[in-house]
Design a protein around this motif. Structure first.
Motif, mmCIF file in Angstrom:
data_model
loop_
_atom_site.group_PDB
_atom_site.id
_atom_site.type_symbol
_atom_site.label_atom_id
_atom_site.label_comp_id
_atom_site.label_asym_id
_atom_site.label_seq_id
_atom_site.Cartn_x
_atom_site.Cartn_y
_atom_site.Cartn_z
ATOM 1 N N ASP A 282 -5.358 41.899 31.538
ATOM 2 C CA ASP A 282 -6.062 42.819 30.646
ATOM 3 C C ASP A 282 -6.132 44.179 31.325
ATOM 4 O OD1 ASP A 282 -6.474 40.875 28.746
ATOM 5 O OD2 ASP A 282 -8.437 40.306 29.536
ATOM 6 N N ILE A 283 -5.745 45.192 30.578
ATOM 7 C CA ILE A 283 -5.775 46.561 31.110
ATOM 8 C C ILE A 283 -6.927 47.310 30.451
ATOM 9 C CG2 ILE A 283 -4.475 48.712 31.264
ATOM 10 C CD1 ILE A 283 -2.236 47.235 32.084
ATOM 11 N N ASP A 284 -7.758 47.905 31.299
ATOM 12 C CA ASP A 284 -8.985 48.540 30.804
ATOM 13 C C ASP A 284 -8.883 50.046 30.967
ATOM 14 O OD1 ASP A 284 -11.481 49.509 30.299
ATOM 15 O OD2 ASP A 284 -12.535 48.200 31.706
ATOM 16 N N PRO A 285 -8.724 50.764 29.853
ATOM 17 C CA PRO A 285 -8.556 52.224 29.965
ATOM 18 C C PRO A 285 -9.814 52.932 30.468
ATOM 19 C CG PRO A 285 -8.754 51.559 27.669
ATOM 20 C CD PRO A 285 -8.675 50.289 28.475
ATOM 21 N N ASP A 286 -10.999 52.345 30.257
ATOM 22 C CA ASP A 286 -12.218 52.974 30.771
ATOM 23 C C ASP A 286 -12.206 52.997 32.300
ATOM 24 O OD1 ASP A 286 -13.266 53.560 28.338
ATOM 25 O OD2 ASP A 286 -14.558 51.792 28.236
ATOM 26 N N HIS A 287 -11.758 51.902 32.886
ATOM 27 C CA HIS A 287 -11.678 51.859 34.349
ATOM 28 C C HIS A 287 -10.706 52.922 34.861
ATOM 29 C CE1 HIS A 287 -11.619 50.369 38.424
ATOM 30 N NE2 HIS A 287 -10.318 50.211 38.371
ATOM 31 N N THR A 288 -9.571 53.030 34.170
ATOM 32 C CA THR A 288 -8.575 54.030 34.564
ATOM 33 C C THR A 288 -9.175 55.434 34.545
ATOM 34 O OG1 THR A 288 -6.776 52.652 33.727
ATOM 35 C CG2 THR A 288 -6.325 55.004 33.961
ATOM 36 N N ARG A 289 -9.873 55.744 33.480
ATOM 37 C CA ARG A 289 -10.470 57.073 33.357
ATOM 38 C C ARG A 289 -11.503 57.319 34.452
ATOM 39 N NH1 ARG A 289 -10.928 60.978 29.635
ATOM 40 N NH2 ARG A 289 -9.716 59.831 28.085
ATOM 41 N N GLN A 290 -12.346 56.318 34.706
ATOM 42 C CA GLN A 290 -13.378 56.461 35.739
ATOM 43 C C GLN A 290 -12.748 56.704 37.113
ATOM 44 O OE1 GLN A 290 -15.619 52.825 35.270
ATOM 45 N NE2 GLN A 290 -16.281 53.398 33.211
ATOM 46 N N VAL A 291 -11.693 55.972 37.409
ATOM 47 C CA VAL A 291 -11.014 56.143 38.699
ATOM 48 C C VAL A 291 -10.463 57.556 38.820
ATOM 49 C CG1 VAL A 291 -8.992 55.441 40.055
ATOM 50 C CG2 VAL A 291 -10.473 53.702 39.017
#
Lengths: 326, 326
Positions: A282-291
């Motif tokens: 599962d790929i989580d775009p919110d995590h990507t943005r936060q990073v």
């Protein structure tokens, strides 16, 4: 589930340039396979796995490099160019598979562009079976057992991410994975994830230490692209032993180990070195943005000092190398 | 032992551009330290460690980022600029230490260039105490607890490796380690190894998972520079807890973990997260050359397609993004 539909109207493409366009968690599947002796049998297996992945809710399915055939670059034989002559039929076939299972599908095919002019080409299909775009492998290796410069003309697509209904995909192929420039350019063009179909393995005669160093470096360099660019990386590798038909070497033991890592390079999932597997992540775009927001590497790039990147080597005139005095 | 002496004659510098100039195994030492409460006491400790490393046969000694002081960038206070005013005296001091122990020494100092104009500057001394050159930190971070943009003007040295009697050194500093462009340019200019004095750590309030992700990504990105460029990487980090004098955050727990990896990114040695340590590693130029020859990533770079690297982001005109038809 889908935050964004593919937009085919050139006049309204501006909105497509916003990065991180997918907004909900997306299920992805990588299909790590052996070659099953014939193209026909291999296609049956691959198609069955795609159906299974779609049944599990995968929206994006990634296949390994040159998944229709054995890895034929172990020797240089013109007869293998026959594999490329069905490119258009292959494209038709995989488009129908994508449409039937309503998945975005990343394939890796051998493309005949003209007699004597062939490419190692990733064709990406949207969930309706249409062609989202293609990428011709840009960096071509050539070392014992991997004689790709004989088969593949270096790509002329450049590094252009492809827009699909699940987002903008930075699709490259195998040897490209060693080049930070390629990953960076995809990210600067708005790729929301990097995807590498690949075919890499060991020679059995190598020492365990050398095998481990090669395997770790292959994982490390790809994780580094996630870290440097703040986006996930999906890498799908071949598995199984394939003998060298030319007999010069014993053959290649493809090491599998397909994986998906997140935007910090953290491993989300990884396959083993031996098994045929459908690997889900599962790929989580919110995590990507936060990073990206807290470690904003793109913010601080010194672009005015990167000219040397465009040169083969920067040894032309040592006297022009200035040093500051202390 | 020494294959190459520093050549100060501009008219004969051409031979200096040959990369991989050191030809025998070289012993290196990284000094991972705590801050000892005062500059005077810290200098005593560092100098003692350099003497010990030289006694063990180290030819190259690397110190951590801003090793003379506490990591003062946890808050923004003008009084810390006083630390930069002794730059010339600091340079004299470390030059004498290098000469006394006959080591090439990589220091990391706070440089006053003019009032209101300061740099985070690595000064490299040759074994005779002369200045081999300096590097002003090019990429400057700014995030909570690491307010470096307040203190440091981004460097104007560019990415120029420095010639010393132990070879051509690609010295950068801390945040630079996240940038594959910087490592690549150093390699293209003939750097035989990459060296990062650094100061990075955890906030205690972060989760164990987040701490692990940050720590692994820091190691992974640096190992990737070794892999992509086929040269060793030496990274020397601070250790110990230092409270935030401003009181906004609790303080930083510097995670040590200094390491040396070889040209395949393989770990040669790594320090722990808590201890003051002198970390030794032997660097083997033959291994470096062999790695570069069999995995020749520099051979296949597509330099004519890397223009985007020189841009902030490549979103200017989506209509110019061409896609090949299948």
């Amino acid at each position: 589930m889908l935050a964004k539909k593919k937009n085919k109207n050139k006049d309204t493409t501006t909105e497509k340039m916003t990065s991180l366009c997918y907004t909900t968690i997306m299920k992805t599947a990588l299909i790590q396979q052996k070659y099953h002796g014939t193209k026909a049998q291999t296609l049956i297996e691959t198609t069955r796995h795609i159906a299974a992945a779609a049944g599990e809710g995968a929206e994006l399915v990634v296949l390994q490099e040159l998944h229709q055939h054995e890895y034929f670059c172990q020797s240089e034989m013109t007869r293998y160019f026959d594999y490329a002559r069905n490119f258009k039929a292959d494209v038709d076939y995989w488009g129908k598979v994508a449409a039937r299972h309503k998945v975005v599908l990343v394939t890796s095919l051998f493309e005949e562009r003209a007699p004597g002019l062939y490419h190692n080409t990733a064709v990406v299909f949207d969930r309706d079976g249409s062609i989202a775009g293609k990428y011709r492998k840009m960096h071509i290796p050539d070392d014992p057992g991997f004689y790709e410069k004989f088969y593949f003309t270096p790509g002329d697509t450049g590094f252009e991410p492809l827009d699909t209904s699940v987002g903008r995909l930075g699709v490259m192929v195998c040897w490209d994975q060693w080049y930070p420039e390629a990953a960076r350019i995809m990210a600067l063009k708005g790729a929301e994830m990097l995807i590498y179909p690949t075919a890499i393995g060991w020679f059995d005669h190598e020492s365990d230490g050398e095998k481990r160093r090669q395997w770790e470096s292959w994982i490390t360099i790809q994780r580094s692209h996630a870290i440097a660019n703040g986006i996930p990386v999906l890498s799908c590798n071949r598995v199984g032993f394939e003998p060298d038909p030319g007999g010069a070497l014993e053959g290649i033991h493809f090491w599998g180990s397909s994986f998906v890592c997140g935007a910090q390079g953290e491993m989300l999932t990884q396959a083993d070195t031996e098994s045929e597997t459908i690997l889900y992540a599962d790929i989580d775009p919110d995590h990507t943005r936060q990073v990206r927001d807290i470690w904003p590497f793109l913010r601080d790039r010194r672009i005015e000092k990167y000219d040397c990147i465009g040169h083969r080597f920067c040894d032309s005139d040592p006297d022009t190398r200035t040093r500051p005095s202390v």
